[in-house]
Design an enzyme around this catalytic site. Sequence first.
Site, PDB file in Angstrom:
ATOM      1  N   THR A 133       0.822  -1.213   0.000  1.00 58.39           N
ATOM      2  CA  THR A 133       0.000   0.000   0.000  1.00 58.39           C
ATOM      3  C   THR A 133       0.853   1.259   0.000  1.00 58.39           C
ATOM      4  O   THR A 133       1.974   1.257   0.528  1.00 58.39           O
ATOM      5  CB  THR A 133      -0.880   0.017   1.270  1.00 58.39           C
ATOM      6  OG1 THR A 133      -1.498   1.305   1.401  1.00 58.39           O
ATOM      7  CG2 THR A 133      -0.083  -0.240   2.531  1.00 58.39           C
ATOM      8  N   TYR A 192      -1.525   0.324  10.516  1.00 54.79           N
ATOM      9  CA  TYR A 192      -1.750  -0.465   9.300  1.00 54.79           C
ATOM     10  C   TYR A 192      -0.542  -0.368   8.358  1.00 54.79           C
ATOM     11  O   TYR A 192       0.002  -1.377   7.900  1.00 54.79           O
ATOM     12  CB  TYR A 192      -3.030   0.028   8.609  1.00 54.79           C
ATOM     13  CG  TYR A 192      -3.195  -0.474   7.205  1.00 54.79           C
ATOM     14  CD1 TYR A 192      -3.417  -1.820   6.943  1.00 54.79           C
ATOM     15  CD2 TYR A 192      -3.122   0.412   6.121  1.00 54.79           C
ATOM     16  CE1 TYR A 192      -3.554  -2.275   5.643  1.00 54.79           C
ATOM     17  CE2 TYR A 192      -3.263  -0.036   4.825  1.00 54.79           C
ATOM     18  CZ  TYR A 192      -3.482  -1.387   4.590  1.00 54.79           C
ATOM     19  OH  TYR A 192      -3.615  -1.833   3.303  1.00 54.79           O
TER      20      TYR A 192
END
Length: 332
Positions: free
Chosen positions: A120, A144
């Site tokens: 990501t 995250y």
Amino acid sequence: MTKQPTVLVTGGAGYVGSHVCKALHRSGFTPVTLDNLSTGHRQAVQWGPLEIGDVRDADFVAEAMTRHKTAAVLHFAALSLVGESAAKPYEYYDNNVGGAISLVAAMRRCGVSRIVFSSTCAIYGMPDRLPIEETEFARPINVYGRTKLAVENFLADTAATGAIRTVMLRYFNAAGADGDGNIGEAHTTETHLVPLAIQAALDPRRPLNVFGSDYPTADGTCERDYVHVEDLAEAHIQALAFLETTGGSRAYNLGTGNPVSVRQVIRAVERVLGTTVPVVEAPRRAGDPPRLFAAPGLAERDLGWVATRSDIESIVESAVRWHRSNVFSVAV
Ligand code: UFG
């Protein structure tokens, strides 16, 4: 008839994973989904078998890999809510980092060496330079992002020993849905802009919060690089092919290079639906960088990947089609 090569897809019942399974099937692979269905949908598994279980269970994963004669692994299974990750660091490290370690242990036991990892742009945090190159210093600003970076480091270190070969794909803002309308974004807890803007347009009782209108951007709202999920899916097929001839580890940005603001997304939804999106001007959301967009050239050079359907209107059109027909009956 020769048997199609089998690819193990962890998290294949999820949003990006299910679109990749469809692309794999189209490209002559058999996708075997391995998913604990904690956030994924059984109905999204349409192009190959489903093994229900947890990626942290190396014995289970190794047994499934052996039984299906797995040639390579695509790894999506992860917890992926930025907000939630701050409150649940143990769960995020356990699922995301622990899951990857256990998966690689199973791969090594089974002699499977190729792995494509779903990473990501959250690993970049607040980047110093735009557009973001892969060489940008990775300083994630949430739990995250830190778990995804930890997995990237683990995979790169393991690849350096020659035990695995890996491509790590850093998605910018995944959005949109499959062109045939049989899969799409169906998060039980929806936090993403595109589905929430569509939902607001169709149900004025649920207006869209615009998180911050005072950013140093052209219209005051945050800019992101939205990528059609079908474009993302294609990159995984190209990454698998790349790994047939290339060892080591590589990381690639998957984005268009075109920043699109929150207000531009809202206008696209209004154009596609022919109605207004009711909005509430809300305070900034913690941890939102003002602008994030990719320099996508490296993925094009090495993988031959170019986003071809990621203009915001095409993304919204496909998401609206899916929203209208959502066969999973999940309130998005
Ligand atoms: N936004 C709103 N209102 C909403 C939802 C979002 O104004 O109701 C804004 C956000 O503030 C942001 C933009 O719309 O500026 C996009 O937000 P999303 O939540 O759709 O996506 P993010 O950019 O926050 O998140 C994406 C990925 C994450 C990844 C993150 C990295 O979905 O997985 O980029 O920054 F971690």
